[in-house]
Design an enzyme around this catalytic site. Structure first.
Site, mmCIF file in Angstrom:
data_model
loop_
_atom_site.group_PDB
_atom_site.id
_atom_site.type_symbol
_atom_site.label_atom_id
_atom_site.label_comp_id
_atom_site.label_asym_id
_atom_site.label_seq_id
_atom_site.Cartn_x
_atom_site.Cartn_y
_atom_site.Cartn_z
ATOM 1 N N GLU A 1 11.908 45.798 -2.876
ATOM 2 C CA GLU A 1 12.801 44.700 -3.287
ATOM 3 C C GLU A 1 12.062 43.355 -3.467
ATOM 4 O O GLU A 1 12.530 42.575 -4.319
ATOM 5 C CB GLU A 1 13.943 44.547 -2.261
ATOM 6 C CG GLU A 1 14.931 45.684 -2.267
ATOM 7 C CD GLU A 1 14.349 46.972 -1.665
ATOM 8 O OE1 GLU A 1 14.753 48.064 -2.113
ATOM 9 O OE2 GLU A 1 13.496 46.881 -0.773
ATOM 10 N N ASP B 1 20.245 53.254 0.417
ATOM 11 C CA ASP B 1 20.554 53.869 1.714
ATOM 12 C C ASP B 1 22.055 53.895 1.966
ATOM 13 O O ASP B 1 22.624 53.050 2.679
ATOM 14 C CB ASP B 1 19.842 53.101 2.830
ATOM 15 C CG ASP B 1 18.327 53.231 2.725
ATOM 16 O OD1 ASP B 1 17.858 54.130 2.001
ATOM 17 O OD2 ASP B 1 17.616 52.430 3.367
ATOM 18 N N ASP C 1 9.294 52.788 -2.780
ATOM 19 C CA ASP C 1 10.364 52.350 -1.891
ATOM 20 C C ASP C 1 10.001 50.985 -1.307
ATOM 21 O O ASP C 1 8.877 50.496 -1.488
ATOM 22 C CB ASP C 1 10.526 53.397 -0.783
ATOM 23 C CG ASP C 1 11.841 53.283 -0.030
ATOM 24 O OD1 ASP C 1 12.775 52.649 -0.552
ATOM 25 O OD2 ASP C 1 11.937 53.851 1.076
#
Length: 821
Positions: free
Chosen positions: A424, A499, A421
């Site tokens: 990015e 999300d 997670d």
């Protein structure tokens, strides 16, 4: 050369205003945005598999990868960069021979499937089918252009051509008239218009009158596409630096395009079977007693579940590869106890490593030179969950190897899967919410800055995790789930849509988002069931869970401090409904696992838009509310609150209502009741659906019986794939693959089950065959050489439901059954 002056840089025009400030910080406007269109071809050089055009100051390489896949590469200064791709695994996709022809004003490269036509002055490239029809062409006045470091190409856009794919994008399935950006971004609670999001897959389909082509722009810099938003007669795509490097893939069917794209970037490996079961997650389940309570409740209520996740609160101060010993005093025993009850534990891992001397991961990273640095040699330090952090450089092989080795301790504890997670990468305290653009990466020895490496950072983290698991788990297939990715990252990880929000809008958005990801080479995909941000009602959660039955990844997830979001959290009525939904997923495991096998072989998407199978039906181009799950199921989810009726357009052919058995003929618009108890579901005539007995987790018991549900047409066929569900033995012949064929001539049904391919054999079991929509009771049934028409215990006929039910031993040999009327 020809000049085109635009008001601003096109990649900035793609963005919503709320994200524009950060992008302006990252990519300042050039003083003068003058687009220079490529000029005249002055000469060319023939190569073994193509040509190189000299178009001063530029060069263009046209390379034949197969009869229907062409690579176009342009460098504006005449010098090609090293030919390196993070996405492409091979450019040898087939026969590369071609015929070269030159006329006064044109050059032609012709394969057995298409022709590349190059207009010399100015240089413009067109792709024609073997009959001479134009499939795709450069826009006449612009074509290939550059402005400073930016590169782009403009294409002519027919009014009746439509566009799909582009990886993870919110909003409608059809992207015609949209502008899109590719820059991996952590945007929680995103909207339908939010762009960009977490993943970058610059690949799309163009479809016109049933004929399809694909284009993949393999450029890891910030990239953009404008699909007719500025001008309805043209579309464009490009990037803010690097080479123009795209692949043109001819169809003519969408599946043909995806087959070749999957050869180019690689397919998704077969996951462990437990990963396709139901998965339960939240931010966060802690302490240990809470995790055990969740597991015990699943088993006591007989609600199937395979996976429980641990979010960041299992760590000591959010430091990766540590355990909070107060919350989890004996993780190995906990994981072992849960494993004995059929649960696999997946832990979250973030890239941020706390900047803390004495913390063993930090110390090892410093010693091994594994963290990214500024140009002055100082580490980049940014805040994420542990506070000040440094970040591994996953573009460096030694760092990937090191990162993989860090998982040794949690693998020894018994952790079975890895959830990567914040990759990015997301950073809390920088203006652009990621690394500064001058941060340097190894880039496999090329030493480039973050602008080039940002979009592949998450992919390479997933890769490092996947490769580490391959080493540490030995003969066990890894399961990695990633939030950020790039094209080709499907080789390393499953993905989810980030999300999202607990709202009916986001339930509706989940369908086209998962569909476009699926057809963009990422078939193992899902959305957070129930929504991540906020609290779903019982109705919303139940409807979302029904959709989740038919997404490849079936995982509930919710944010910290939200209300309970388990299948039993909404009262006894919804608990019963949710239990039935999860049970259907488990009964269909043989069918679903076979679809994953197909995806691993040729990239066939497990969930896919209607147009993918019916490209000639132009009405399907706008349908992003229903979809196919495999070749059999037409899934019609309820996406509106309180909806008790649902309008459906059935595609051409015969369709059976899965619940009632009623038959319908399409194409036709019909209205159906949508009770809260179940999802609306249709089965295509000619389908053979394998299913199994109910289990509480995927490997609780061997399949017994194996049931084949047959929905007759003139000829039916399918395959059934099985293996041990966990190891790599299938790569060495340890699998069981059978074809199943049915012929129907109104006087008889003939079912032929082939002898298995492969040397794996499941345990001895019973096989049940159900024939739906049988017009009358048979007078004779022959199994091999044995007549069993009078053996009441082995077959039956339900006159009301018109179902023949036949029971026999599955001996894993070739078997033929004749049902005579």
């Amino acid at each position: 050369m020809k000049l085109f002056i635009f008001h601003s840089s096109p990649f900035l025009r793609q963005l919503p205003t709320f994200f524009l400030t950060a992008i302006l910080f990252m990519f300042p406007l050039q003083a003068c945005s003058q687009w220079i269109s490529i000029g005249t071809v002055v000469n060319f050089e023939k190569q073994d598999n193509g040509v190189v055009l000299s178009v001063p100051p530029a060069k263009v390489q046209i390379k034949i990868l197969s009869p229907d896949v062409i690579r176009i590469r342009m460098t504006k200064d005449g010098y090609f960069l090293p030919d390196k791709s993070w996405a492409v695994v091979t450019d040898k996709l087939g026969e590369q021979s071609f015929e070269l022809k030159e006329t006064t004003d044109k050059i032609f490269l012709t394969t057995s499937k298409l022709t590349v036509r190059i207009q010399k002055s100015p240089c413009r490239i067109s792709f024609l089918d073997k009959h001479g029809n134009i499939i795709n062409q450069d826009e006449p006045t612009k074509g290939i252009c550059w402005s400073g470091n930016e590169i782009a190409v403009w294409k002519s856009m027919p009014k009746d051509e439509y566009y799909f794919g582009f990886g993870e994008k919110a909003g409608a399935l059809n992207k015609k008239g949209k502008s899109l950006s590719m820059w991996n971004s952590d945007i929680p609670a995103y909207k339908a218009y939010t762009d960009p999001l977490y993943q970058t897959i610059p690949f799309f389909y163009g479809i016109r009158n049933g004929k399809t082509y694909g284009i993949f722009l393999d450029n890891t810099y910030y990239s953009f596409s404008n699909m007719g938003k500025e001008n309805p007669d043209q579309y464009s795509f490009g990037a803010n630096d690097g080479e123009l490097n795209y692949y043109f893939i001819n169809g003519p069917k969408p599946k043909d395009v995806l087959d070749n794209f999957s050869k180019l970037i690689g397919t998704t490996p077969l996951p462990p079977k437990w990963a396709i079961g139901y998965q339960q997650c939240r931010w966060s389940y802690y302490p240990e007693s809470k995790v055990r309570e969740i597991a015990t409740t699943f088993r006591s209520k007989n609600i199937p579940c395979d996976v429980i996740y641990l979010d960041i609160h299992y760590m000591d101060g959010y430091k990766c590869f540590t355990w909070d010993k107060e919350r989890f005093p004996d993780p190995k025993k906990m994981v072992s106890d849960l494993a004995n009850d059929g649960f696999k534990i997946v832990t979250i891992i973030d890239p941020g490593i706390k900047n803390e001397p004495g913390y063993w991961v930090y110390d090892e990273g410093v010693k091994g030179n594994h963290f990214v640095k500024h140009a002055d040699g100082n580490y980049f330090v940014g805040k994420v969950w542990p506070g000040d952090c440094v970040f591994p450089d996953y573009t460096r092989k030694e760092t990937r190897d090191w990162w993989g080795s860090l998982h040794q301790e949690i693998v020894d504890v018994g952790i079975r899967g890895f959830w990567v997670d914040m990759n990015e990468p997301s950073v809390f305290d920088t203006p652009n919410k990621t690394f500064p653009l001058d941060v340097l990466h190894d880039d496999d020895g090329m030493k480039t800055d973050h602008r080039k490496n940002h979009n592949i950072y998450g992919m390479q983290m997933a890769r490092a995790t996947h490769e580490g698991a391959l080493t540490l788990q030995q003969n066990e297939r890894p399961f990695v789930l990633t939030r950020a990715n790039y094209a080709g990252g499907n080789r390393y990880a499953a993905a989810w849509t980030g999300d999202n929000v607990s709202s009916w809008e986001h339930l509706e958005m989940a369908v086209p988002m998962c569909l476009n990801l699926s057809i963009s080479g990422q078939p193992f995909v899902g959305a957070d069931i129930g929504g991540f941000v906020g609290n779903p009602s019982g109705e919303l959660y139940a409807r979302w869970l029904q959709l989740g039955i038919f997404t490849p990844l079936m995982r509930t997830h919710t944010e910290i401090n939200s209300k309970d979001q388990e299948p039993w959290s909404y009262g006894t009525e919804y608990e019963a409904i949710n239990k039935k939904s999860i049970e259907l997923r488990y009964k269909l495991l043989p069918y679903i696992y076979t679809q994953f096998y197909k995806a691993s072989k040729d990239g066939t998407p497990i969930m896919r838009p209607i147009f993918f199978d019916y490209p000639e039906d132009t009405e399907t181009y706008w349908n992003d509310k229903e979809f196919f799950f495999g070749e059999t199921f037409l899934v019609v989810p309820v996406l509106k609150e309180g909806q008790t009726m649902r309008d459906v357009r059935l595609p051409a052919g015969e369709w059976y209502n899965f619940w009632s058995g009623e038959k319908f003929v399409g194409p036709k618009y019909l209205r159906f009741e949508t009770p809260i108890e179940r999802i609306l579901l249709f089965v295509k005539a000619g389908s053979i659906i394998p299913s199994q007995q109910l289990v509480q987790y995927t490997d609780e018991a061997p399949i017994d019986p194996m049931e084949l549900d047959i929905y007759p047409a003139k000829e039916d066929s399918t395959i059934l794939y099985e293996d041990d569900g966990l190891s790599f033995d299938y790569q060495k012949g340890g699998y069981c693959l059978r074809s199943i064929k049915v012929k129907n001539n109104n006087q008889s049904y003939v079912i032929q089950i082939s002898k298995p391919e492969g040397n794996y054999r499941p345990s001895n079991r019973t096989m049940i065959i159900k024939f739906n929509d049988s017009p009358r009771k048979p007078f004779d049934i022959i199994l091999g050489d044995e007549r069993i028409n009078d053996d009441i215990g082995r077959w039956s006929y339900d006159e009301e439901k018109k179902i023949i039910r036949l029971i026999f031993t599955d001996n894993f040999e070739e078997q033929m059954i004749k049902i005579l009327f």
